[in-house]
Design a protein around this motif. Structure first.
Motif, mmCIF file in Angstrom:
data_model
loop_
_atom_site.group_PDB
_atom_site.id
_atom_site.type_symbol
_atom_site.label_atom_id
_atom_site.label_comp_id
_atom_site.label_asym_id
_atom_site.label_seq_id
_atom_site.Cartn_x
_atom_site.Cartn_y
_atom_site.Cartn_z
ATOM 1 N N GLY A 29 48.280 -85.098 99.500
ATOM 2 C CA GLY A 29 49.578 -84.629 99.973
ATOM 3 C C GLY A 29 50.233 -85.602 100.927
ATOM 4 O O GLY A 29 51.441 -85.885 100.815
ATOM 5 N N ILE A 33 53.836 -87.701 100.372
ATOM 6 C CA ILE A 33 54.951 -87.637 101.312
ATOM 7 C C ILE A 33 55.294 -89.039 101.821
ATOM 8 O O ILE A 33 56.466 -89.392 101.973
ATOM 9 C CB ILE A 33 54.611 -86.687 102.472
ATOM 10 N N LEU A 48 57.702 -84.855 97.008
ATOM 11 C CA LEU A 48 57.455 -83.818 98.003
ATOM 12 C C LEU A 48 56.813 -82.590 97.362
ATOM 13 O O LEU A 48 55.903 -81.972 97.947
ATOM 14 C CB LEU A 48 58.758 -83.426 98.702
ATOM 15 N N ALA A 49 57.270 -82.217 96.174
ATOM 16 C CA ALA A 49 56.679 -81.073 95.481
ATOM 17 C C ALA A 49 55.219 -81.350 95.115
ATOM 18 O O ALA A 49 54.353 -80.464 95.252
ATOM 19 C CB ALA A 49 57.493 -80.744 94.227
ATOM 20 N N ALA A 52 53.200 -81.068 98.336
ATOM 21 C CA ALA A 52 53.016 -79.681 98.752
ATOM 22 C C ALA A 52 51.989 -78.974 97.868
ATOM 23 O O ALA A 52 51.132 -78.226 98.360
ATOM 24 C CB ALA A 52 54.354 -78.945 98.707
ATOM 25 N N GLY A 56 48.518 -77.427 99.176
ATOM 26 C CA GLY A 56 48.287 -76.008 98.936
ATOM 27 C C GLY A 56 47.057 -75.750 98.093
ATOM 28 O O GLY A 56 46.249 -74.864 98.404
ATOM 29 N N ILE A 92 50.915 -72.642 98.073
ATOM 30 C CA ILE A 92 51.740 -73.746 97.578
ATOM 31 C C ILE A 92 53.188 -73.607 98.035
ATOM 32 O O ILE A 92 53.813 -74.570 98.508
ATOM 33 C CB ILE A 92 51.660 -73.827 96.047
ATOM 34 N N VAL A 95 53.549 -73.994 102.053
ATOM 35 C CA VAL A 95 53.356 -75.397 102.411
ATOM 36 C C VAL A 95 54.541 -76.224 101.924
ATOM 37 O O VAL A 95 55.007 -77.135 102.616
ATOM 38 C CB VAL A 95 52.029 -75.932 101.833
ATOM 39 N N GLY A 96 55.050 -75.898 100.736
ATOM 40 C CA GLY A 96 56.209 -76.613 100.218
ATOM 41 C C GLY A 96 57.439 -76.457 101.096
ATOM 42 O O GLY A 96 58.198 -77.406 101.291
ATOM 43 N N VAL A 99 56.930 -78.795 104.044
ATOM 44 C CA VAL A 99 57.018 -80.194 103.623
ATOM 45 C C VAL A 99 58.467 -80.595 103.343
ATOM 46 O O VAL A 99 58.925 -81.675 103.745
ATOM 47 C CB VAL A 99 56.130 -80.428 102.386
ATOM 48 N N THR A 119 54.581 -73.162 108.096
ATOM 49 C CA THR A 119 53.445 -73.570 107.276
ATOM 50 C C THR A 119 52.146 -72.953 107.781
ATOM 51 O O THR A 119 51.313 -72.490 106.987
ATOM 52 C CB THR A 119 53.331 -75.104 107.256
ATOM 53 N N LEU A 162 51.951 -82.134 109.271
ATOM 54 C CA LEU A 162 53.324 -82.527 108.969
ATOM 55 C C LEU A 162 53.742 -83.743 109.796
ATOM 56 O O LEU A 162 54.441 -84.631 109.299
ATOM 57 C CB LEU A 162 54.271 -81.355 109.231
#
Length: 300
Positions: A29, A33, A48-49, A52, A56, A92, A95-96, A99, A119, A162
């Motif tokens: 992850g 990012i 980003l997806a 995340a 997750g 997921i 967290v998304g 993010v 988050t 993060l």
């Protein structure tokens, strides 16, 4: 009757495996990012997806690998499939949210705090939703103070993760951050589990609905594990993430210089060919042009 709760049925196997999965999800992850920060031309939303989903899945897989080591000696433990899948979706999605907030709004103190709280609460919700999937012949109770502590740990861990995602770009530093993140997430899980006590209704298994850990968790863990493997392949074969920011810039600059020099070669050759052609034209015209005639042949 108070049940005997054991969270380490298989010894250190499940805690170590859970920690490694949390680290793997965190590392993938963070690198996804970082990918959006190293190149502004990348598909930001997609990376980003992917980041995340990796985090997750890592957290969810960590939770249920650790839960495979959980048992109550006096009764059988089963799981509700619907709540188990729902806890994965919650992990997921929440967290998304964090993010994407940090990915698009930056790493200011206010943004990090807001995203970290969301988050962290999502991670805690995933944990206790997964605990709600438990079915046993008894009543599960929680120590409120320990539950609150686990939520605080989740928020702090999420905020730190993060922050690391938008502040740490080197490969080794990202790896170190993922190891610390794994400790925090796993610590949150076992802190929450220490709040659990069970009041057993009977001494033998009942007829409650649900699936056993081996029949439900093992097949369900296979999907997120395969996803993390595929995400790892994507990350490892991305040149920007493999080379790192400095090496990528150097290689890009070198490629630019090489391309520029290769483009200039045909121009130079064209110039030389043009000069040769002009020289041939001059020599060809020399005998016919009066100004090139010898002095004794000019008209008097």
């Amino acid at each position: 009757m108070e049940g005997t709760v054991d969270g380490f049925r298989y010894g250190a196997v499940t805690p170590v495996a859970a920690y490694l999965m949390a680290c793997l999800g965190g590392a993938l992850g963070l690198r996804c990012i970082v990918r959006t920060l190293l190149s502004t031309q990348s598909w930001k939303a997609g990376w980003l997806a992917l980041g995340a989903a990796s985090i997750g899945c890592g957290i969810w897989t960590m939770h249920f690998i650790a839960m495979m080591g959980f048992r109550v000696v006096e009764t059988r433990v089963r799981y509700d499939a619907g709540l188990t899948v729902l806890s994965l979706a919650v992990a997921i999605v929440v967290v998304g949210v964090g993010v994407f907030i940090v990915g698009y709004r930056g790493a200011s103190t206010l943004t990090l705090s807001f995203a970290g709280v969301i988050t962290g609460l999502g991670v805690a919700a995933m944990h206790y939703l997964g605990m709600a999937a438990l079915h046993l012949d008894g009543t599960v109770r929680y120590d409120a103070a320990v539950v609150a502590l686990s939520v605080v740990i989740a928020i702090v861990a999420a905020t730190a993760a993060l922050w690391a995602a938008v502040s740490i770009r080197g490969f080794l530093t990202s790896l170190g951050a993922s190891l610390i993140m794994g400790i925090a997430v796993t610590g949150m899980h076992y802190t929450g589990m220490s709040a659990v006590s069970v009041h057993v209704h009977g001494t033998t298994g009942g007829s409650w609905a649900g699936d056993s850990p081996t029949s439900l968790l093992l097949p369900m863990l296979l999907g997120p594990a395969i996803f993390l493997l595929l995400a790892g392949v994507v990350v490892m074969f991305d040149p920007l993430l493999v080379l790192g920011e400095g090496d990528w810039n150097r290689s890009s600059a070198s490629a630019s210089r090489t391309g520029a020099s290769s483009r200039s070669l045909p121009d130079d050759r064209d110039d030389e060919d043009g000069k040769d052609q002009d020289a041939r034209v001059v020599h060809a015209r020399a005998p016919q042009d009066p100004q090139w005639a010898a002095p004794h042949s000019r008209p008097r």
